[in-house]
Motif scaffolding. Sequence first.
Motif, PDB file in Angstrom:
ATOM      1  N   LEU A   1       0.692  -0.938   0.174  1.00  0.00           N
ATOM      2  CA  LEU A   1       0.143  -0.040  -0.049  1.00  0.00           C
ATOM      3  C   LEU A   1       0.907   1.260   0.106  1.00  0.00           C
ATOM      4  O   LEU A   1       0.379   2.248  -0.692  1.00  0.00           O
ATOM      5  CB  LEU A   1      -0.924   0.161   1.188  1.00  0.00           C
ATOM      6  CG  LEU A   1      -1.914  -1.001   1.297  1.00  0.00           C
ATOM      7  CD1 LEU A   1      -2.971  -0.969   2.570  1.00  0.00           C
ATOM      8  CD2 LEU A   1      -2.701  -1.377  -0.079  1.00  0.00           C
ATOM      9  N   ILE A   2       1.893   0.954   0.887  1.00  0.00           N
ATOM     10  CA  ILE A   2       2.861   2.446   0.616  1.00  0.00           C
ATOM     11  C   ILE A   2       3.408   2.616  -0.500  1.00  0.00           C
ATOM     12  O   ILE A   2       3.613   3.762  -1.214  1.00  0.00           O
ATOM     13  CB  ILE A   2       4.061   2.499   1.721  1.00  0.00           C
ATOM     14  CG1 ILE A   2       3.279   2.282   3.294  1.00  0.00           C
ATOM     15  CG2 ILE A   2       5.141   3.405   1.829  1.00  0.00           C
ATOM     16  CD1 ILE A   2       4.178   2.178   4.419  1.00  0.00           C
ATOM     17  N   LYS A   3       4.047   1.574  -1.389  1.00  0.00           N
ATOM     18  CA  LYS A   3       4.474   1.622  -2.655  1.00  0.00           C
ATOM     19  C   LYS A   3       3.513   2.161  -3.542  1.00  0.00           C
ATOM     20  O   LYS A   3       3.694   2.933  -4.652  1.00  0.00           O
ATOM     21  CB  LYS A   3       5.241   0.200  -2.965  1.00  0.00           C
ATOM     22  CG  LYS A   3       5.927   0.395  -4.212  1.00  0.00           C
ATOM     23  CD  LYS A   3       6.261  -1.246  -4.648  1.00  0.00           C
ATOM     24  CE  LYS A   3       7.056  -1.204  -6.106  1.00  0.00           C
ATOM     25  NZ  LYS A   3       7.404  -2.658  -6.312  1.00  0.00           N
ATOM     26  N   PHE A   4       2.162   1.593  -3.346  1.00  0.00           N
ATOM     27  CA  PHE A   4       1.130   2.025  -4.602  1.00  0.00           C
ATOM     28  C   PHE A   4       1.017   3.595  -4.104  1.00  0.00           C
ATOM     29  O   PHE A   4       0.818   4.439  -5.152  1.00  0.00           O
ATOM     30  CB  PHE A   4      -0.265   1.232  -4.067  1.00  0.00           C
ATOM     31  CG  PHE A   4      -1.288   1.734  -5.128  1.00  0.00           C
ATOM     32  CD1 PHE A   4      -1.490   1.078  -6.354  1.00  0.00           C
ATOM     33  CD2 PHE A   4      -2.138   2.585  -4.767  1.00  0.00           C
ATOM     34  CE1 PHE A   4      -2.361   1.488  -7.177  1.00  0.00           C
ATOM     35  CE2 PHE A   4      -3.260   2.967  -5.640  1.00  0.00           C
ATOM     36  CZ  PHE A   4      -3.382   2.362  -6.681  1.00  0.00           C
ATOM     37  N   CYS A   5       0.807   4.021  -3.068  1.00  0.00           N
ATOM     38  CA  CYS A   5       0.616   5.536  -2.768  1.00  0.00           C
ATOM     39  C   CYS A   5       1.644   6.309  -3.211  1.00  0.00           C
ATOM     40  O   CYS A   5       1.613   7.214  -3.900  1.00  0.00           O
ATOM     41  CB  CYS A   5       0.491   5.720  -1.277  1.00  0.00           C
ATOM     42  SG  CYS A   5      -1.200   5.034  -0.443  1.00  0.00           S
ATOM     43  N   HIS A   6       3.182   5.787  -3.065  1.00  0.00           N
ATOM     44  CA  HIS A   6       4.077   6.640  -3.534  1.00  0.00           C
ATOM     45  C   HIS A   6       4.080   6.753  -5.375  1.00  0.00           C
ATOM     46  O   HIS A   6       4.248   7.770  -5.629  1.00  0.00           O
ATOM     47  CB  HIS A   6       5.604   6.089  -3.097  1.00  0.00           C
ATOM     48  CG  HIS A   6       5.582   6.365  -1.620  1.00  0.00           C
ATOM     49  ND1 HIS A   6       6.633   5.386  -0.850  1.00  0.00           N
ATOM     50  CD2 HIS A   6       5.214   7.086  -0.754  1.00  0.00           C
ATOM     51  CE1 HIS A   6       6.484   6.057   0.186  1.00  0.00           C
ATOM     52  NE2 HIS A   6       5.609   6.932   0.383  1.00  0.00           N
ATOM     53  N   LYS A   7       3.932   5.614  -5.875  1.00  0.00           N
ATOM     54  CA  LYS A   7       3.438   5.520  -7.026  1.00  0.00           C
ATOM     55  C   LYS A   7       2.391   6.631  -7.684  1.00  0.00           C
ATOM     56  O   LYS A   7       2.680   7.096  -8.687  1.00  0.00           O
ATOM     57  CB  LYS A   7       3.362   4.191  -7.750  1.00  0.00           C
ATOM     58  CG  LYS A   7       4.523   3.273  -7.795  1.00  0.00           C
ATOM     59  CD  LYS A   7       4.283   2.110  -8.285  1.00  0.00           C
ATOM     60  CE  LYS A   7       5.758   1.166  -8.214  1.00  0.00           C
ATOM     61  NZ  LYS A   7       6.632   1.620  -9.118  1.00  0.00           N
ATOM     62  N   MET A   8       1.580   6.498  -6.776  1.00  0.00           N
ATOM     63  CA  MET A   8       0.135   7.505  -7.237  1.00  0.00           C
ATOM     64  C   MET A   8       0.684   8.814  -7.017  1.00  0.00           C
ATOM     65  O   MET A   8       0.282   9.716  -8.072  1.00  0.00           O
ATOM     66  CB  MET A   8      -0.913   7.053  -6.325  1.00  0.00           C
ATOM     67  CG  MET A   8      -2.201   7.917  -6.750  1.00  0.00           C
ATOM     68  SD  MET A   8      -3.795   7.015  -5.935  1.00  0.00           S
ATOM     69  CE  MET A   8      -3.152   7.164  -4.502  1.00  0.00           C
ATOM     70  N   GLU A   9       1.580   9.126  -6.082  1.00  0.00           N
ATOM     71  CA  GLU A   9       2.015  10.297  -5.959  1.00  0.00           C
ATOM     72  C   GLU A   9       2.996  10.870  -7.194  1.00  0.00           C
ATOM     73  O   GLU A   9       3.025  12.203  -7.797  1.00  0.00           O
ATOM     74  CB  GLU A   9       2.845  10.444  -4.812  1.00  0.00           C
ATOM     75  CG  GLU A   9       3.802  11.643  -4.383  1.00  0.00           C
ATOM     76  CD  GLU A   9       3.225  13.289  -4.504  1.00  0.00           C
ATOM     77  OE1 GLU A   9       3.884  13.945  -4.682  1.00  0.00           O
ATOM     78  OE2 GLU A   9       2.001  13.403  -4.342  1.00  0.00           O
ATOM     79  N   GLU A  10       3.880  10.091  -7.594  1.00  0.00           N
ATOM     80  CA  GLU A  10       4.591  10.203  -8.608  1.00  0.00           C
ATOM     81  C   GLU A  10       4.012  10.549 -10.101  1.00  0.00           C
ATOM     82  O   GLU A  10       4.262  11.221 -10.782  1.00  0.00           O
ATOM     83  CB  GLU A  10       5.823   9.255  -8.937  1.00  0.00           C
ATOM     84  CG  GLU A  10       6.904   9.099  -7.790  1.00  0.00           C
ATOM     85  CD  GLU A  10       7.539  10.385  -7.712  1.00  0.00           C
ATOM     86  OE1 GLU A  10       8.069  11.011  -8.799  1.00  0.00           O
ATOM     87  OE2 GLU A  10       7.702  11.002  -6.741  1.00  0.00           O
ATOM     88  N   CYS A  11       2.794   9.813 -10.257  1.00  0.00           N
ATOM     89  CA  CYS A  11       1.974   9.844 -11.389  1.00  0.00           C
ATOM     90  C   CYS A  11       1.094  11.042 -11.382  1.00  0.00           C
ATOM     91  O   CYS A  11       0.878  11.400 -12.543  1.00  0.00           O
ATOM     92  CB  CYS A  11       1.180   8.409 -11.399  1.00  0.00           C
ATOM     93  SG  CYS A  11       0.167   8.518 -12.932  1.00  0.00           S
ATOM     94  N   TYR A  12       0.637  11.490 -10.410  1.00  0.00           N
ATOM     95  CA  TYR A  12      -0.508  12.662 -10.193  1.00  0.00           C
ATOM     96  C   TYR A  12      -0.216  13.815  -9.922  1.00  0.00           C
ATOM     97  O   TYR A  12      -0.854  14.630  -9.770  1.00  0.00           O
ATOM     98  CB  TYR A  12      -1.798  11.845  -9.394  1.00  0.00           C
ATOM     99  CG  TYR A  12      -2.675  10.768 -10.442  1.00  0.00           C
ATOM    100  CD1 TYR A  12      -3.367  11.548 -11.292  1.00  0.00           C
ATOM    101  CD2 TYR A  12      -2.566   9.778 -10.198  1.00  0.00           C
ATOM    102  CE1 TYR A  12      -4.303  10.399 -12.008  1.00  0.00           C
ATOM    103  CE2 TYR A  12      -3.304   8.866 -10.805  1.00  0.00           C
ATOM    104  CZ  TYR A  12      -4.277   9.223 -11.764  1.00  0.00           C
ATOM    105  OH  TYR A  12      -4.802   8.298 -12.533  1.00  0.00           O
TER     106      TYR A  12
END
Length: 453
Positions: free
Chosen positions: A313-324
């Motif tokens: 979940l932490i990795k997903f949130c960090h990727k979402m931050e980098e994307c958006y």
Amino acid sequence: MDRLPTSSPELKIVTRLMQSVALWPYDYNRHLPGWLRGRYHLSTVLNVLYYLLWLFINLHILVLHVKTILDRLDSFQDLFLILVTTFIYCVMVPVSLYCQLYYDKNVELIQMSMLLFRKRSAAGITYIKFEPTRQFVFKMFKMWMIGCMFGTMHWAIYPILQREKILPFQIWYPFDVHRSPLYELAFLGQVLGQYQVGMVFGLAGSLLMMHIFMVCGQFDILFCSLTNVYHTAMINSGGYKLKLATVRIMYKSSERRPNLYYFNEVHEENLPDAPRTKTKQIAQLPQKHNYLPKLSNELATALDDCIDHHSVLIKFCHKMEECYHPFIMMKLGQIVVQLCLLVYMTTSVNDLTMMKLMNICEYLMLTMTELFLLCYLGQTMKVQSMKVGDALMMSPWYECGAAFRKRAQLIQINSIHPVRLTAMKLYDLDFETYYMVLKASFSYYTLLKKLQQ
């Protein structure tokens, strides 16, 4: 091209809608003859041509709006009547380009959610399923898209009902727009342009909202697994049936704890059929740390599973931050200017027609709703990530040994710093930003009023 999982019908609908307005590429190779598939980059060429078609629809309306503004610089009120739509069509170019450039990152996020997100929490006295969250997310997606499309497209019915050759946008054209078939072509161009506005802004914003809703649902699953970690260990051991039955009776008779979950879908576990996880053997600890050894291996196994889920979940949130984070900055900037202009129009222009007044009110409502949803979900995701440590403390950690407590420290450390979404790493997406955007919009509105005077 199409690297997205197609097992989900909801995901297939979202993908096709994104491809319909050239926000995501489409794999044309499947429709080409066998001897042409994968050759001459034909699929890429067709995607570029289709993107240029929608770009032309956007740009030709934008250019006509700019020409109209230049011709009416002496009329301050008429200038603001078309300035809002001009600004919207200006912003749509970088938003559509963003969706193309960040397509691979979005694919990575969707694949990660499809493959690594849990379908239910670990076995315990209670459990939570992910299916209600998924259904709620798609229901919200449909409601948001219907609202966006209705707000941008309903005015197209007005000229048809009136049986008059009038255009929704009273903008300059280099020909007599009231003659057929020029009127029909101009009307079709404006309809396609507004369709593109509703689809581009609706889809780009709703995709981010869907990601946030889904990760909040996954945090719920993690919370339930953490609060039930001791019961999970007892189920995995194969014993403690009498104790589990006693705990279940006490759970039914006692008052339920305050709602910890964002999506309140708690079910009681059928203990005889509860899913079990194979217990792994942990390394032996020094004798001085070998206290409370009961269920040591089972507890370590259950908590390791929660740690793995938390890391995902932490990795997903960090990727979402980098994307958006670029998209969020564009949206906040758009909302500030758009709110300022819309409020100015409703308070300063006296000769608004009913149709234009309805359009302004709908744009205002959609803009305010989108701003609130984005900031609310950003705040919720931040709060959800900080509640992980609280959920662990609700478990009977005091009955667990040293191996469990060492792993519990890792979860506590990871939950100290909340995950967050930002606008170009400058502003967090939360309620503080919501108030900041409203304050900035009102400040610019006050400046415009002073300029008018």
